[in-house]
Design an enzyme around this catalytic site. Structure first.
Site, PDB file in Angstrom:
ATOM      1  CB  CYS A  70      29.427 -16.498 -44.557  1.00 51.94           C
ATOM      2  SG  CYS A  70      28.425 -15.888 -45.923  1.00 51.94           S
ATOM      3  CB  CYS A  74      29.811 -20.827 -51.129  1.00 52.10           C
ATOM      4  SG  CYS A  74      28.726 -19.380 -51.208  1.00 52.10           S
ATOM      5  CB  CYS A  77      33.245 -20.419 -48.952  1.00 55.68           C
ATOM      6  SG  CYS A  77      33.836 -18.897 -48.178  1.00 55.68           S
ATOM      7  CB  CYS A 114      40.202  -6.296 -53.299  1.00 60.57           C
ATOM      8  SG  CYS A 114      40.823  -5.922 -54.932  1.00 60.57           S
ATOM      9  CB  CYS A 145      37.997  -3.781 -55.544  1.00 64.73           C
ATOM     10  SG  CYS A 145      36.995  -5.207 -56.022  1.00 64.73           S
ATOM     11  CB  CYS A 205      35.672  -7.335 -60.134  1.00 63.30           C
ATOM     12  SG  CYS A 205      36.823  -8.668 -59.746  1.00 63.30           S
ATOM     13  NE  ARG A 277      42.718  -9.475 -59.666  1.00 65.78           N
ATOM     14  CZ  ARG A 277      41.595  -8.817 -59.446  1.00 65.78           C
ATOM     15  NH1 ARG A 277      40.590  -9.398 -58.864  1.00 65.78           N
ATOM     16  NH2 ARG A 277      41.488  -7.547 -59.787  1.00 65.78           N
TER      17      ARG A 277
HETATM   18  N1  SAM Z   1      30.673 -13.093 -49.382  1.00 63.77           N
HETATM   19  C1  SAM Z   1      30.870 -12.418 -50.610  1.00 63.77           C
HETATM   20  C2  SAM Z   1      30.342 -13.207 -51.781  1.00 63.77           C
HETATM   21  O1  SAM Z   1      30.495 -14.423 -51.808  1.00 63.77           O
HETATM   22  O2  SAM Z   1      29.760 -12.609 -52.660  1.00 63.77           O
HETATM   23  C3  SAM Z   1      32.301 -12.009 -50.860  1.00 63.77           C
HETATM   24  C4  SAM Z   1      33.471 -12.849 -50.389  1.00 63.77           C
HETATM   25  S1  SAM Z   1      33.708 -14.391 -51.216  1.00 63.77           S
HETATM   26  C5  SAM Z   1      34.910 -15.176 -50.215  1.00 63.77           C
HETATM   27  C6  SAM Z   1      34.531 -13.956 -52.711  1.00 63.77           C
HETATM   28  C7  SAM Z   1      34.875 -15.047 -53.691  1.00 63.77           C
HETATM   29  O3  SAM Z   1      36.007 -15.781 -53.231  1.00 63.77           O
HETATM   30  C8  SAM Z   1      33.844 -16.126 -53.968  1.00 63.77           C
HETATM   31  O4  SAM Z   1      32.866 -15.726 -54.861  1.00 63.77           O
HETATM   32  C9  SAM Z   1      34.707 -17.224 -54.572  1.00 63.77           C
HETATM   33  O5  SAM Z   1      34.732 -17.101 -55.970  1.00 63.77           O
HETATM   34  C10 SAM Z   1      36.090 -16.975 -53.979  1.00 63.77           C
HETATM   35  N2  SAM Z   1      36.509 -18.084 -53.109  1.00 63.77           N
HETATM   36  C11 SAM Z   1      36.044 -18.346 -51.876  1.00 63.77           C
HETATM   37  N3  SAM Z   1      36.618 -19.461 -51.367  1.00 63.77           N
HETATM   38  C12 SAM Z   1      37.457 -19.932 -52.319  1.00 63.77           C
HETATM   39  C13 SAM Z   1      38.328 -21.062 -52.389  1.00 63.77           C
HETATM   40  N4  SAM Z   1      38.413 -21.944 -51.412  1.00 63.77           N
HETATM   41  N5  SAM Z   1      39.067 -21.224 -53.503  1.00 63.77           N
HETATM   42  C14 SAM Z   1      38.970 -20.330 -54.521  1.00 63.77           C
HETATM   43  N6  SAM Z   1      38.160 -19.256 -54.512  1.00 63.77           N
HETATM   44  C15 SAM Z   1      37.411 -19.053 -53.419  1.00 63.77           C
HETATM   45 FE1  SF4 Z   2      29.775 -16.432 -47.665  1.00 57.39          FE
HETATM   46 FE2  SF4 Z   2      31.972 -17.562 -48.571  1.00 57.39          FE
HETATM   47 FE3  SF4 Z   2      29.721 -17.784 -49.948  1.00 57.39          FE
HETATM   48 FE4  SF4 Z   2      30.971 -15.367 -49.788  1.00 57.39          FE
HETATM   49  S1  SF4 Z   2      31.736 -17.221 -50.766  1.00 57.39           S
HETATM   50  S2  SF4 Z   2      28.795 -15.809 -49.552  1.00 57.39           S
HETATM   51  S3  SF4 Z   2      31.838 -15.523 -47.711  1.00 57.39           S
HETATM   52  S4  SF4 Z   2      30.100 -18.625 -47.900  1.00 57.39           S
END
Ligand code: SAM
Ligand code: SF4
Ligand code: DTB
Length: 368
Positions: A70, A74, A77, A114, A145, A205, A277
């Site tokens: 990606c 973040c 992530c 989802c 979702c 959500c 949730r």
């Molecule tokens: N890429 C898209 C986005 O960020 O909008 C969707 C997928 S992203 C993985 C969805 C959500 O997963 C993130 O907004 C975050 O809140 C959650 N998430 C990701 N990594 C995480 C982690 N290590 N622990 C807890 N929540 C996590």
């Molecule tokens: Fe990309 Fe992870 Fe951020 Fe979603 S949460 S935008 S998958 S880096």
């Protein structure tokens, strides 16, 4: 395990102390966080029982339809291309594979499926495929979702038209702490996506992640932002950070579970009609912490051995937990009749409860 037909209705006689509001001040929210724990949980339970069957939990299953690489940064992530987390990246899954997984989730008892993609936002050619996934998964009788990153009004409209029920897009943290966690998109971008989703007529959500090193004030400010959304998000995922090796947050200090439970209780009080949730992080959580989360008003979980790329409790463990706590899966509002899958999960849970009771009786008999 009581089947859903024994479900208790919400109790309309309880005081409606927390009428739906969007104007909660930060000091009011912080005052809720500061309540003695028992008082906070009692208040959250009252609100919860006023609007929901207190023993019903909505059950969703997650699937990563496009994994890793990606472009966003973040810090929490595992799928960000900025960090070396050892994740195998995958292209957009084939539609048939997604349908197969959705069918399995339905047969295991999930009521919502989802689908998540590691995108900043979907490209047009990807969206075409994703729209077909929505149609096909919906045709199985599941709620749908998706979480695909940012969407504009046109993309949101097309997703809604294809029949997508919910769009997940998290605010993640407070506006003040946000810059510490993500630099490649702004808080305003996130709010705009949520507005586009709402305008297209889909259910929202949106929630966040706790335990990212934020201050207590940031947890209150995140909830304040969610509460300002009008209407409130129908679904509010509260994730406990999963500390994935290779991400910048891998060594952040653990959040005290009591603080996590407080946040769930405050979310329940602030957003009385939303599903809250208990989201990522359950695999690392004790059963007691999860039980407290349900007591604090959480009424939705991800069910199935995997979240997107990280682990979730084994389905069997969750069935046992439901049996132990006397919880039952919530029926879909739009599907009051028995769906085969719901019946399947209830039957599996009822069996597990019977076995537990039989084991307890056998034990009693030998004691006598
Ligand atoms: N890429 C898209 C986005 O960020 O909008 C969707 C997928 S992203 C993985 C969805 C959500 O997963 C993130 O907004 C975050 O809140 C959650 N998430 C990701 N990594 C995480 C982690 N290590 N622990 C807890 N929540 C996590
Ligand atoms: Fe990309 Fe992870 Fe951020 Fe979603 S949460 S935008 S998958 S880096
Ligand atoms: C949400 O708030 N949590 C889910 C879902 N929405 C998409 C995702 C959790 C992801 C946890 C890390 C992983 O498995 O990659």
């Amino acid at each position: 395990m009581p089947p859903a037909s024994h479900a208790a209705a919400p109790d309309a006689n309880l005081p409606d102390a927390a009428a739906v509001r969007h104007d909660w001040r930060l000091d009011e929210i912080e005052a809720l966080f500061a309540l003695p724990f028992n008082d906070l949980l009692f208040r959250a339970q009252q609100v919860h029982r006023r609007h929901f069957d207190a023993n019903a939990v909505q059950v969703s299953t997650l699937l990563s339809i496009k994994t890793g690489a990606c472009p966003e940064d973040c810090k929490y992530c595992p799928q960000s291309g900025h960090y070396a987390t050892g994740l195998d990246k995958e292209k957009l899954l084939e539609i048939e594979k997604v349908v197969e997984q959705a069918q399995a989730a339905r047969d295991a008892g999930a009521s919502r499926f989802c689908m998540g993609a590691a995108w900043r936002s979907p490209r047009d050619k990807d969206l075409e495929v994703v729209l077909e996934m929505v149609r096909r998964v919906k045709a199985l009788g599941l709620e749908t979702c998706m979480t695909l990153g940012m969407v504009d009004t046109d993309q949101a409209g097309r997703l809604a038209e294809a029949g997508l029920d919910y769009y997940n897009h998290n605010l993640d943290t407070s506006p003040e702490y946000y810059g510490e966690i993500i630099t490649t998109r702004t808080y305003a971008d996130r709010l705009e996506t949520l507005a586009n989703v709402r305008e297209a007529g889909m259910k929202v959500c949106s929630g966040g992640i706790l335990g990212m090193g934020e201050a207590p004030r940031d947890r209150a400010a995140l909830l304040q932002q969610l509460v300002r959304l009008d209407p409130h998000p129908e679904s509010v995922p509260i994730n406990m950070l999963i500390k994935v090796p290779g991400t910048p947050l891998e060594d952040v200090e653990d959040l005290d579970p009591v603080e996590f439970i407080r946040a769930i209780a405050v979310a329940r009080i602030l957003m009385p009609k939303s599903h809250v949730r208990l989201s990522a992080g359950r695999e690392q959580m004790s059963e007691s912490t999860q039980a407290l989360a349900f007591l604090a008003g959480a009424n939705s979980i991800f069910y199935g051995d995997k979240l997107l790329t990280t682990g979730n409790p084994q389905a069997e463990r969750d069935r046992a937990l439901f049996a132990k706590l006397g919880l039952h899966p919530e029926r879909r509002a739009s599907c009051a009749d028995d769906s085969q899958a719901q019946a399947g999960l209830e039957a599996a849970m009822a069996r597990q409860a019977d076995e537990a009771r039989a084991a307890a009786l056998a034990y009693d008999a030998t004691e006598a």
